[in-house]
Design a protein around this motif. Structure first.
Motif, PDB file in Angstrom:
ATOM      1  N   MET A 264       0.863   6.656   4.257  1.00 14.23           N
ATOM      2  CA  MET A 264       0.101   7.867   4.537  1.00 14.23           C
ATOM      3  C   MET A 264       0.817   8.598   5.664  1.00 14.23           C
ATOM      4  N   ASP A 265       0.178   9.507   6.278  1.00 11.48           N
ATOM      5  CA  ASP A 265       0.724  10.194   7.436  1.00 11.48           C
ATOM      6  C   ASP A 265       1.267   9.152   8.415  1.00 11.48           C
TER       7      ASP A 265
ATOM      8  N   ALA B 144       2.898   0.118   5.380  1.00 12.33           N
ATOM      9  CA  ALA B 144       2.483   0.216   3.979  1.00 12.33           C
ATOM     10  C   ALA B 144       3.292  -0.696   3.068  1.00 12.33           C
TER      11      ALA B 144
ATOM     12  N   TYR C 264      -0.692   5.405   8.685  1.00 19.06           N
ATOM     13  CA  TYR C 264      -0.201   4.183   8.024  1.00 19.06           C
ATOM     14  C   TYR C 264       1.198   4.450   7.508  1.00 19.06           C
ATOM     15  N   ASP C 265       2.210   4.251   8.351  1.00 21.91           N
ATOM     16  CA  ASP C 265       3.572   4.624   7.986  1.00 21.91           C
ATOM     17  C   ASP C 265       4.223   3.619   7.038  1.00 21.91           C
TER      18      ASP C 265
ATOM     19  N   ARG D 254       0.840  -1.196   0.000  1.00 17.79           N
ATOM     20  CA  ARG D 254       0.000   0.000   0.000  1.00 17.79           C
ATOM     21  C   ARG D 254       0.875   1.245   0.000  1.00 17.79           C
TER      22      ARG D 254
END
Length: 62
Positions: free
Chosen positions: A12-13, A22, A17-18, A9
């Motif tokens: 994100m922030d 991811a 979801y680092d 994935r």
């Protein structure tokens, strides 16, 4: 026939979801190969572990 898809994935922030989460391997399953249902609540199932090792070049002291 069942289909299994592995994917990563987009991060994100870091609070949401680092990178560690991811870039782990995620899995999804499908009966037709087009509509997939995520497994494990769309969380990673396989996480890479890196080990940093000091390299000593020939002729140098550790």
């Amino acid at each position: 026939m069942a289909y299994l898809m592995s994917y990563t994935r987009m991060p994100m922030d870091s609070k949401i979801y680092d990178n560690k989460l991811a870039y782990s391997m995620h899995l999804a399953i499908s009966d037709d190969g087009f509509q997939f249902c995520t497994l494990n609540h769309n969380s990673g199932v396989l996480f890479a572990k890196a080990v940093e090792k000091k390299t000593v070049l020939s002729g140098q002291k550790a």
